[in-house]
Scaffold this motif. Structure first.
Motif, PDB file in Angstrom:
ATOM      1  N   ILE A 662       0.860  -1.187   0.000  1.00  0.00           N
ATOM      2  CA  ILE A 662       0.000   0.000   0.000  1.00  0.00           C
ATOM      3  C   ILE A 662       0.893   1.233   0.000  1.00  0.00           C
ATOM      4  O   ILE A 662       1.482   1.603   1.015  1.00  0.00           O
ATOM      5  CB  ILE A 662      -0.936   0.024   1.233  1.00  0.00           C
ATOM      6  CG1 ILE A 662      -1.825  -1.206   1.217  1.00  0.00           C
ATOM      7  CG2 ILE A 662      -1.773   1.294   1.251  1.00  0.00           C
ATOM      8  CD1 ILE A 662      -2.733  -1.322   0.004  1.00  0.00           C
ATOM      9  N   ARG A 666      -2.541   5.110  -2.541  1.00  0.00           N
ATOM     10  CA  ARG A 666      -3.675   4.294  -2.081  1.00  0.00           C
ATOM     11  C   ARG A 666      -3.974   4.566  -0.602  1.00  0.00           C
ATOM     12  O   ARG A 666      -5.134   4.576  -0.186  1.00  0.00           O
ATOM     13  CB  ARG A 666      -3.374   2.814  -2.302  1.00  0.00           C
ATOM     14  CG  ARG A 666      -3.321   2.411  -3.777  1.00  0.00           C
ATOM     15  CD  ARG A 666      -3.218   0.902  -3.917  1.00  0.00           C
ATOM     16  NE  ARG A 666      -3.128   0.482  -5.303  1.00  0.00           N
ATOM     17  CZ  ARG A 666      -2.019  -0.001  -5.873  1.00  0.00           C
ATOM     18  NH1 ARG A 666      -0.915  -0.124  -5.162  1.00  0.00           N
ATOM     19  NH2 ARG A 666      -2.018  -0.358  -7.142  1.00  0.00           N
ATOM     20  N   ARG A 669      -6.033   7.614  -0.320  1.00  0.00           N
ATOM     21  CA  ARG A 669      -7.396   7.352  -0.775  1.00  0.00           C
ATOM     22  C   ARG A 669      -8.197   6.665   0.336  1.00  0.00           C
ATOM     23  O   ARG A 669      -9.348   7.003   0.606  1.00  0.00           O
ATOM     24  CB  ARG A 669      -7.355   6.481  -2.036  1.00  0.00           C
ATOM     25  CG  ARG A 669      -8.630   6.522  -2.871  1.00  0.00           C
ATOM     26  CD  ARG A 669      -8.434   5.735  -4.150  1.00  0.00           C
ATOM     27  NE  ARG A 669      -7.393   6.315  -4.982  1.00  0.00           N
ATOM     28  CZ  ARG A 669      -6.672   5.637  -5.880  1.00  0.00           C
ATOM     29  NH1 ARG A 669      -6.879   4.342  -6.048  1.00  0.00           N
ATOM     30  NH2 ARG A 669      -5.764   6.237  -6.603  1.00  0.00           N
ATOM     31  N   ILE A 693      -9.505   0.912  -4.167  1.00  0.00           N
ATOM     32  CA  ILE A 693      -8.102   0.681  -4.568  1.00  0.00           C
ATOM     33  C   ILE A 693      -7.950  -0.449  -5.580  1.00  0.00           C
ATOM     34  O   ILE A 693      -6.826  -0.823  -5.934  1.00  0.00           O
ATOM     35  CB  ILE A 693      -7.206   0.390  -3.326  1.00  0.00           C
ATOM     36  CG1 ILE A 693      -7.685  -0.859  -2.574  1.00  0.00           C
ATOM     37  CG2 ILE A 693      -7.153   1.593  -2.414  1.00  0.00           C
ATOM     38  CD1 ILE A 693      -6.770  -1.267  -1.424  1.00  0.00           C
ATOM     39  N   THR A 697      -5.714  -5.452  -5.527  1.00  0.00           N
ATOM     40  CA  THR A 697      -4.937  -4.793  -4.472  1.00  0.00           C
ATOM     41  C   THR A 697      -5.632  -4.937  -3.127  1.00  0.00           C
ATOM     42  O   THR A 697      -4.984  -5.153  -2.097  1.00  0.00           O
ATOM     43  CB  THR A 697      -4.749  -3.295  -4.808  1.00  0.00           C
ATOM     44  OG1 THR A 697      -4.177  -3.180  -6.103  1.00  0.00           O
ATOM     45  CG2 THR A 697      -3.854  -2.616  -3.802  1.00  0.00           C
TER      46      THR A 697
END
Length: 740
Positions: A662, A666, A669, A693, A697
């Protein structure tokens, strides 16, 4: 000479026979005759693709079969990774329980990496090897075979002194150790061999014939023949490329700058794309998807556009994922042309049918455009011809006049490589090595220090009396800054030992300590500028439009700097503004400014941003350690900034970015959507997580935190539904913006 005739264990012999290697090349046979397998030191100065690595492998495996341990030293991390992957193939050779074990170490200069001692072959950069010696790593004394790849880099002002001192220490630490030094052809190979007490294998033999020529007047002109090139376009180099592709070959094109390499790759792509077939286009589209996935800037779109056309560019501004995609795509013959700056010639195994050198001049900040050295030309030309794949290789210089063509023959094709010279004589090169030599006990007195210097390549080439004053200046500096003490007997202080272990220039440590002592109310900008003042930090230069902008910033934030130089001292103040500009790049990085915005504002590539971040992280770690030793309150702040530099994020994201896979984009987000901790993620709806994401992922993220949920079919396809064309955008406008 047949492999079967060698004095090596049957298991090693069978490994090479199974690999299809049954006999040796002439230079390899000469190395065997000169004692390669009898523990004799060898310097092999032979062309690219002439089998240097096999010599190293045979020596290492023979030593391991007798209970030894090998160290393989390379100049570049990319080369370390390449060699590591190759040597891992030895795990199948049953020389010992579990096969041959291979380890790699290229970073974290403060680490001893004791765990590496369980390996039979350790691959490391010269800087990492130096740091392992400084940190008194115990297994260094167990090394029985040392391989030095690209030993001609002793001549490098940047890397040469470290390589030289490291080799000198290793020879003193392990006097019975076998040394295998590998190099392209160098002018004074005999001198390097003499220093290493090595047998010299000097040869121009290549497995694939190399034809060196100059393009002029519609022909590639060789000494005894010509090859006519059809003029399909106005660009001579593109015509040469098209001729190569028609014959089933690939091209490497060397340019003088990043901008030129990008521009030429795109221009060539317009023509190369016309001759690609559908299967090749499909393969390239798969690479394009990976390039777009691995990049965050407009430059990645430009690279993707080029690859879609069968060409690519390669330089240090690319991120590591992009460089690998380009290299792998070229090796697989999917990408037909790479246009590169000289970085690609520095050791990576990436041969091609033809090498085209469009520009044989490089910009020098002191002298303007200057011709490249013969050694650099030979490195580039040596990439021509893939062994066992091409019937021949051709290197082509491009001339604009008959006189220039004659000059290129005389100065490059028919010329011998230059002699290499030690760069150890300057104070900035010696300062750090004087300290580490005393810290490690290789010398404990001034006379002992001079005795150590007598064993270096510098002393082999020069009288050392000229160094006495430089050594004394280094000792005076180190004593004045509390890193050494004593007159007759020299002893490193606690601070001196720490500075050596941190692997920073003692001058960097002195600048940091002085700054911390002066500025008691330091903040982020203070500390970032402080590390950017050090000689260990790579500097950004001021462009024409930078002076006013950065000067205005300095005036607004003057109280946050340790000291602002006098504006009327032009050179000093401009240098200071360059330091501030560098600090602002790192500040933007840790405040999560987008990679693309940073790239455009500072005119750098993703690879540069990562390089600045890596340097800054190391120096901020050093600042934190030094502050703690000085009981300075900035230590904790520096520790937090160090973590932020590592992840490129603000403090509130630390928990999220700490989850493997990560990144900062991301994590932001997730955070902005209310998922701010691992506990929040565990409670979240997996479908919502996937939409944020991406499904794959999200599944990886959940696995990392101990949850196994398949959410692939439930989430919105989102960005995955975009077409390749919409991802790439408008080709013309994207490239124009990038070049601006």
């Amino acid at each position: 000479m047949e492999i079967r005739s060698l004095n090596i264990p049957e298991k090693i012999m069978q490994f090479y026979l199974d690999s299809g290697i049954e006999s040796l090349y002439p230079p390899q046979a000469e190395a065997i005759e000169k004692g390669l397998l009898e523990d004799k030191n060898i310097l092999a100065a032979i062309p690219t693709a002439s089998g240097k690595t096999l010599l190293a492998e045979l020596a290492m495996l023979k030593a391991i079969s007798k209970g030894g341990k090998a160290l393989y030293i390379v100049p570049l991390r990319a080369l370390a990774s390449e060699k590591f992957e190759r040597f891992r193939e030895f795990s199948s050779i049953g020389l010992k329980d579990g096969g041959v074990r291979v380890g790699i170490s290229t970073g974290d200069f403060e680490s001893r990496d004791e765990w590496l001692g369980s390996n039979d072959i350790i691959v490391a950069t010269s800087e990492k090897t130096d740091s392992l010696l400084r940190n008194s790593t115990s297994w260094m004394e167990e090394i029985t075979t040392i391989v030095v790849d690209e030993v001609h880099l002793l001549d490098s002002a940047n890397r040469g002194p470290t390589l030289e001192v490291t080799l000198t220490k290793l020879m003193k630490l392990n006097p019975g150790c076998q040394i295998i030094a590998l190099s392209a052809t160098i002018g004074n190979a005999y001198e390097v061999a003499d220093w290493l007490k090595a047998g010299l294998v000097l040869s121009e033999w290549r497995p694939t014939d190399l034809r060196e020529g100059v393009y002029y007047g519609g022909n590639i002109n060789f000494r005894s023949s010509q090859k006519e090139i059809e003029s399909a376009t106005k660009d001579d180099a593109i015509n040469i490329i098209l001729d190569t592709l028609e014959e089933g070959g690939q091209c490497l094109v060397f340019e003088s700058s990043r901008k030129n390499s990008v521009g030429f790759a795109r221009r060539a792509g317009a023509k190369v794309s016309e001759i690609l077939d559908r299967p090749n286009r499909n393969e390239l589209d798969m690479i394009v998807e990976q390039v777009l996935e691995a990049g965050e800037t407009e430059a990645s779109k430009v690279l993707a556009q080029c690859i879609r056309s069968g060409t690519a560019f390669h330089h240090a501004g690319l991120n590591s994922a992009h460089r690998k995609l380009v290299e792998d795509g070229f090796r697989a013959n999917k990408i037909k042309v790479i246009c590169s700056t000289p970085t690609l010639a520095a050791g990576l195994n990436l041969p091609a049918r033809r090498v085209i050198i469009r520009s044989y001049k490089r910009f020098d900040s002191n002298f303007g455009m200057q011709p490249i050295p013969v050694l650099e030309y030979k490195q580039m030309a040596g990439r021509a011809g893939r062994p066992h794949l091409d019937p021949y290789g051709e290197s082509v210089l491009v001339a604009k006049s008959y006189g220039e063509m004659e000059q290129l023959f005389d100065n490059y094709i028919d010329a011998g490589a230059e002699d290499i010279w030690s760069k150890l004589g300057a104070e900035n090169a010696l300062r750090t090595h004087v300290l580490s030599t005393i810290v490690n006990g290789f010398a404990t007195t001034r006379d002992g220090l001079m005795e150590f210097i007598e064993a270096t390549f510098f002393a082999h080439q020069n009288d050392t009396w000229g160094l006495i004053e430089v050594i004394d200046d280094c000792l005076d500096f180190l004593k004045a800054h509390d890193m050494l003490e004593g007159d007759e007997q020299l002893t490193a202080t606690t601070l001196g030992k720490l500075v050596s272990m941190l692997y920073i220039d003692p001058l960097s440590a002195a600048i940091i300590i002085e700054g911390l002592d002066k500025k008691k109310d330091a903040n982020e900008l203070t500390l970032l500028h402080l590390i950017c003042k050090t000689p260990d930090m790579r500097q950004l230069y001021l462009r024409s439009g930078d002076y006013e902008l950065i000067n205005d910033f300095v005036q607004l934030h003057a109280e946050e700097f340790v000291e602002v130089p006098n504006q009327f001292k032009d050179t000093e103040y401009e240098w200071f503004l360059g330091e501030v500009k560098t600090a602002l790049l790192v500040l933007d990085w840790i405040n999560e400014r987008s990679m693309d915005d940073i790239s455009k504002s500072f005119n750098v590539g993703e690879g540069d941003i990562h390089a600045f971040a890596e340097l800054s992280e190391w120096l901020m770690h050093s600042l934190s350690r030094l502050a703690r030793v000085r009981e300075n309150s900035a230590a904790d702040m520096a520790g937090m900034i160090e973590k932020r530099i590592h992840y490129g994020s603000r403090p509130e994201l630390m928990e999220l970015v700490g989850i493997r896979g990560i990144g900062r984009v991301r994590a932001r987000r997730l955070y902005d959507s209310g998922l701010r901790t691992v506990a929040d993620i565990k409670k979240a709806d997996p479908v919502v997580l996937g939409n944020l994401i991406g499904a794959k992922t999200a599944e990886k993220l959940l696995r990392e935190i101990g949850m196994h949920i398949n959410i692939g079919s439930e989430t919105s396809k989102g960005a995955n539904s975009r077409t390749m064309d919409s991802l790439l955008g408008n080709e013309q406008s994207t490239f124009s913006d990038f070049e601006k």
